[in-house]
Enzyme design. Structure first.
Site, PDB file in Angstrom:
ATOM      1  CG  HIS A  83      -0.559   0.376   2.478  1.00 29.13           C
ATOM      2  ND1 HIS A  83      -0.232  -0.535   3.464  1.00 29.13           N
ATOM      3  CD2 HIS A  83      -0.350   1.598   3.022  1.00 29.13           C
ATOM      4  CE1 HIS A  83       0.145   0.120   4.553  1.00 29.13           C
ATOM      5  NE2 HIS A  83       0.090   1.415   4.314  1.00 29.13           N
ATOM      6  CB  SER A 233       2.807   1.472   6.334  1.00 26.66           C
ATOM      7  OG  SER A 233       1.541   1.394   6.910  1.00 26.66           O
ATOM      8  N   GLY A 234       5.147  -0.703   6.390  1.00 30.64           N
ATOM      9  CA  GLY A 234       6.263  -1.277   5.651  1.00 30.64           C
ATOM     10  C   GLY A 234       7.453  -1.587   6.524  1.00 30.64           C
TER      11      GLY A 234
HETATM   12  N1  ARG Z   1      -1.428   1.987   7.274  1.00 28.72           N
HETATM   13  C1  ARG Z   1      -0.486   2.648   8.149  1.00 28.72           C
HETATM   14  C2  ARG Z   1       0.656   3.275   7.331  1.00 28.72           C
HETATM   15  O1  ARG Z   1       0.500   3.430   6.134  1.00 28.72           O
HETATM   16  C3  ARG Z   1       0.009   1.740   9.248  1.00 28.72           C
HETATM   17  C4  ARG Z   1      -1.049   1.563  10.254  1.00 28.72           C
HETATM   18  C5  ARG Z   1      -0.671   0.622  11.327  1.00 28.72           C
HETATM   19  N2  ARG Z   1      -1.678   0.775  12.333  1.00 28.72           N
HETATM   20  C6  ARG Z   1      -1.677   0.159  13.485  1.00 28.72           C
HETATM   21  N3  ARG Z   1      -2.605   0.461  14.352  1.00 28.72           N
HETATM   22  N4  ARG Z   1      -0.783  -0.747  13.765  1.00 28.72           N
HETATM   23  O2  ARG Z   1       1.604   3.780   7.877  1.00 28.72           O
END
Ligand code: ARG
Length: 276
Positions: A83, A233-234
């Site tokens: 993503h 993320s990642g």
């Molecule tokens: N989708 C988020 C990003 O792009 C990461 C979210 C992780 N959330 C969590 N509650 N662990 O950085």
């Protein structure tokens, strides 16, 4: 040109698939014991496999263009979330991002130390499902290699590090409050691997995603508090010195009853074998 990233990814994928088959590759520094929500600052030299993804064109220069995390799994391969490569995140199609880089060995994004390495090629998992968030992984090929010592081994299928109750650590430069307070320096939070049933209950399917145990890993604390958040993320989830997950999604950050959901690394190895 629509895609500056040529299709030379098979080499990187083969390297990753081979590395995943190794039981216990190079020793890595002990994972910092405690990111992120409820985390603490850590030295990047203690987790050199943690890297920042950057595009100053897309995200501006104040935090070196950081927008996601990544993990070094071979000298020229960085894993991140699929993503992170999406138009939703980048604002434009990946092929139009001309300054995508990996920043290694820089804990504080306001500094100029470490290395900025251009990404030569990006492979996005064709099985990534934007509805469930299943298969949230991409592999970036670097234009020049990082030292072997930066590489973290990936935990294979059946590794005890995946068992519920295992202590793990997540790393990143993401939001530390859930209110858009992005960290300047690398942080880490201690979390536990949670039973799949916990995330199956928490995430039966909504606009946020749906928990799929085969491809995802559930981690956090039952009462919340410690978690990854936006911007992480990642990035890596590490247990027993091995990579077990990539920060993927969750509902809010650090909320009781809404644990973090990670891309399951043993499934990443399967996907990479399938496509290399
Ligand atoms: N989708 C988020 C990003 O792009 C990461 C979210 C992780 N959330 C969590 N509650 N662990 O950085």
């Amino acid at each position: 040109m629509r895609r500056p990233f040529a299709r030379a990814w098979t080499g990187a994928l083969a390297a990753v698939a081979a590395a995943a088959a190794l039981p216990l590759a190079s020793p890595v520094p002990a994972a910092a014991d405690s990111v992120v929500i409820g985390g603490r600052p850590v030295e990047v030299s203690d987790s050199p496999w943690t890297v920042a993804l950057s595009s100053r064109d897309r995200f501006g220069g104040t935090r070196a263009g950081q927008f996601c995390g990544g993990v070094v799994v071979s000298p020229t391969t960085v894993l991140t979330a699929a993503h992170c490569m999406s138009e939703d995140v980048l604002g434009v199609p990946l092929g139009e991002v001309s300054d995508l880089k990996v920043i290694a060995s820089r804990g504080d994004l306001r500094e100029t130390d470490g290395k900025e390495i251009p990404v030569r090629d990006a492979w996005v998992n064709p099985e990534y499902d934007g509805y469930t968030n299943s298969g949230d992984v991409a592999a970036l090929t670097l234009s020049e290699p990082l030292p072997e010592g930066y590489v973290i081994p990936m935990a294979g299928e059946g590794d005890p590090a995946y068992e519920a109750g295992t202590g793990a650590a997540v790393y990143g430069w993401g939001d530390t409050t859930g209110a858009g307070n992005y960290a300047h320096s690398l942080r880490s939070a201690r979390v536990k691997v949670l039973p799949d049933a916990v995330c199956e209950r928490a995430y039966p399917g909504s606009a946020d995603g749906k928990y799929v145990a085969e491809t995802m890993l559930c981690a956090g604390e039952m009462d919340g508090r410690r978690d990854a958040c936006q911007g992480d993320s990642g990035g890596p989830l590490v247990a027993h010195g091995r990579l077990i997950g990539l920060v993927s999604w969750g509902s809010g950050c650090g909320r009781a009853g809404s644990p973090g959901v990670y891309t399951r690394i043993s499934d990443v190895a399967r996907v990479m074998r399938a496509y290399s």
